[in-house]
Scaffold this motif. Sequence first.
Motif, short mmCIF file in Angstrom:
data_model
loop_
_atom_site.label_atom_id
_atom_site.label_comp_id
_atom_site.label_asym_id
_atom_site.label_seq_id
_atom_site.Cartn_x
_atom_site.Cartn_y
_atom_site.Cartn_z
N ASP A 18 -42.91 64.56 -41.78
CA ASP A 18 -42.11 63.59 -41.03
C ASP A 18 -41.32 62.78 -42.05
O ASP A 18 -41.87 62.34 -43.07
N ILE A 19 -40.03 62.58 -41.78
CA ILE A 19 -39.13 61.91 -42.70
C ILE A 19 -38.42 60.76 -42.00
O ILE A 19 -38.01 60.89 -40.85
N SER A 20 -38.25 59.65 -42.73
CA SER A 20 -37.51 58.51 -42.20
C SER A 20 -36.85 57.77 -43.35
O SER A 20 -37.36 57.75 -44.46
N ILE A 21 -35.71 57.15 -43.06
CA ILE A 21 -35.04 56.27 -44.01
C ILE A 21 -35.00 54.90 -43.35
O ILE A 21 -34.53 54.77 -42.22
N GLN A 22 -35.51 53.88 -44.06
CA GLN A 22 -35.66 52.55 -43.46
C GLN A 22 -35.06 51.50 -44.38
O GLN A 22 -35.04 51.67 -45.59
N ASP A 23 -34.63 50.39 -43.78
CA ASP A 23 -34.11 49.32 -44.62
C ASP A 23 -35.25 48.45 -45.14
O ASP A 23 -36.40 48.59 -44.71
N LYS A 24 -34.93 47.59 -46.06
CA LYS A 24 -35.95 46.78 -46.75
C LYS A 24 -36.75 45.90 -45.79
O LYS A 24 -37.95 45.74 -45.94
N ASN A 25 -36.10 45.35 -44.79
CA ASN A 25 -36.75 44.41 -43.88
C ASN A 25 -37.36 45.06 -42.65
O ASN A 25 -37.95 44.39 -41.83
N GLY A 26 -37.18 46.36 -42.52
CA GLY A 26 -37.73 47.05 -41.35
C GLY A 26 -36.91 46.86 -40.10
O GLY A 26 -37.32 47.25 -39.02
N GLU A 27 -35.73 46.23 -40.22
CA GLU A 27 -34.91 45.98 -39.04
C GLU A 27 -34.19 47.24 -38.57
O GLU A 27 -34.09 47.50 -37.38
N ALA A 76 -40.04 56.30 -51.62
CA ALA A 76 -39.14 55.91 -52.70
C ALA A 76 -38.31 54.73 -52.21
O ALA A 76 -37.75 54.77 -51.12
N PHE A 77 -38.24 53.67 -53.02
CA PHE A 77 -37.44 52.50 -52.68
C PHE A 77 -36.28 52.39 -53.66
O PHE A 77 -36.48 52.30 -54.88
N ASP A 78 -35.07 52.41 -53.12
CA ASP A 78 -33.86 52.25 -53.92
C ASP A 78 -33.48 50.77 -53.92
O ASP A 78 -33.10 50.23 -52.88
N THR A 79 -33.60 50.12 -55.06
CA THR A 79 -33.32 48.68 -55.14
C THR A 79 -31.85 48.35 -54.92
O THR A 79 -31.53 47.27 -54.43
N SER A 81 -29.54 49.98 -52.82
CA SER A 81 -29.21 50.03 -51.39
C SER A 81 -30.25 49.33 -50.52
O SER A 81 -30.02 49.10 -49.34
N GLU A 82 -31.41 49.01 -51.12
CA GLU A 82 -32.54 48.42 -50.42
C GLU A 82 -33.01 49.30 -49.26
O GLU A 82 -33.30 48.83 -48.17
N LEU A 83 -33.09 50.60 -49.53
CA LEU A 83 -33.56 51.55 -48.54
C LEU A 83 -34.86 52.21 -49.00
O LEU A 83 -35.05 52.45 -50.20
N TYR A 84 -35.73 52.47 -48.03
CA TYR A 84 -36.96 53.23 -48.26
C TYR A 84 -36.75 54.64 -47.74
O TYR A 84 -36.28 54.82 -46.61
N TYR A 85 -37.13 55.63 -48.53
CA TYR A 85 -37.12 57.03 -48.13
C TYR A 85 -38.58 57.44 -48.00
O TYR A 85 -39.32 57.42 -48.99
N VAL A 86 -38.99 57.77 -46.78
CA VAL A 86 -40.41 58.02 -46.53
C VAL A 86 -40.62 59.48 -46.12
O VAL A 86 -39.93 59.99 -45.23
N ILE A 87 -41.57 60.12 -46.76
CA ILE A 87 -41.97 61.49 -46.41
C ILE A 87 -43.47 61.46 -46.18
O ILE A 87 -44.24 61.05 -47.07
N ARG A 88 -43.91 61.88 -44.98
CA ARG A 88 -45.33 61.89 -44.62
C ARG A 88 -45.77 63.30 -44.28
O ARG A 88 -45.06 64.03 -43.59
N LYS A 89 -46.97 63.61 -44.71
CA LYS A 89 -47.56 64.89 -44.33
C LYS A 89 -47.90 64.86 -42.83
O LYS A 89 -48.24 63.81 -42.28
N VAL A 90 -47.79 66.00 -42.21
CA VAL A 90 -48.11 66.13 -40.80
C VAL A 90 -49.53 66.65 -40.68
O VAL A 90 -49.91 67.60 -41.39
N ASP A 91 -50.30 66.04 -39.81
CA ASP A 91 -51.69 66.50 -39.59
C ASP A 91 -51.73 67.80 -38.83
O ASP A 91 -50.98 68.10 -37.99
#
Length: 91
Positions: A18-27, A76-79, A81-91
């Motif tokens: 599962d992949i998501s790109i999120q901003d620093k504040n979670g908004e 991974a957090f890019d300081t 752009s203040e973005l988080y790149y999240v990769i999660r294993k799938v159960d």
Amino acid sequence: METINLESLQEYVSTAVDISIQDKNGEEKAPYIRKSLVKLETCPDDTHLRIFFDHKRFFAVPLTSKVTMNKDEWIAFDTFSELYYVIRKVD
């Protein structure tokens, strides 16, 4: 925290994640999408890691991003752009 290391992501290649790109504040929280990672490579100018979903489509994460990991998740957090790149294993 450490910077991006290709080896740290190898275990996610050829598996469903599962992949998501999120901003620093979670908004601006993009929904997670399920993909299978095909390959990893650095871009020609060695500034980003390309994470491929097939042989054409990828997203790029700056190599200077700060990485945190646990057994099921790579973030991974890019300081700049203040973005988080999240990769999660799938159960």
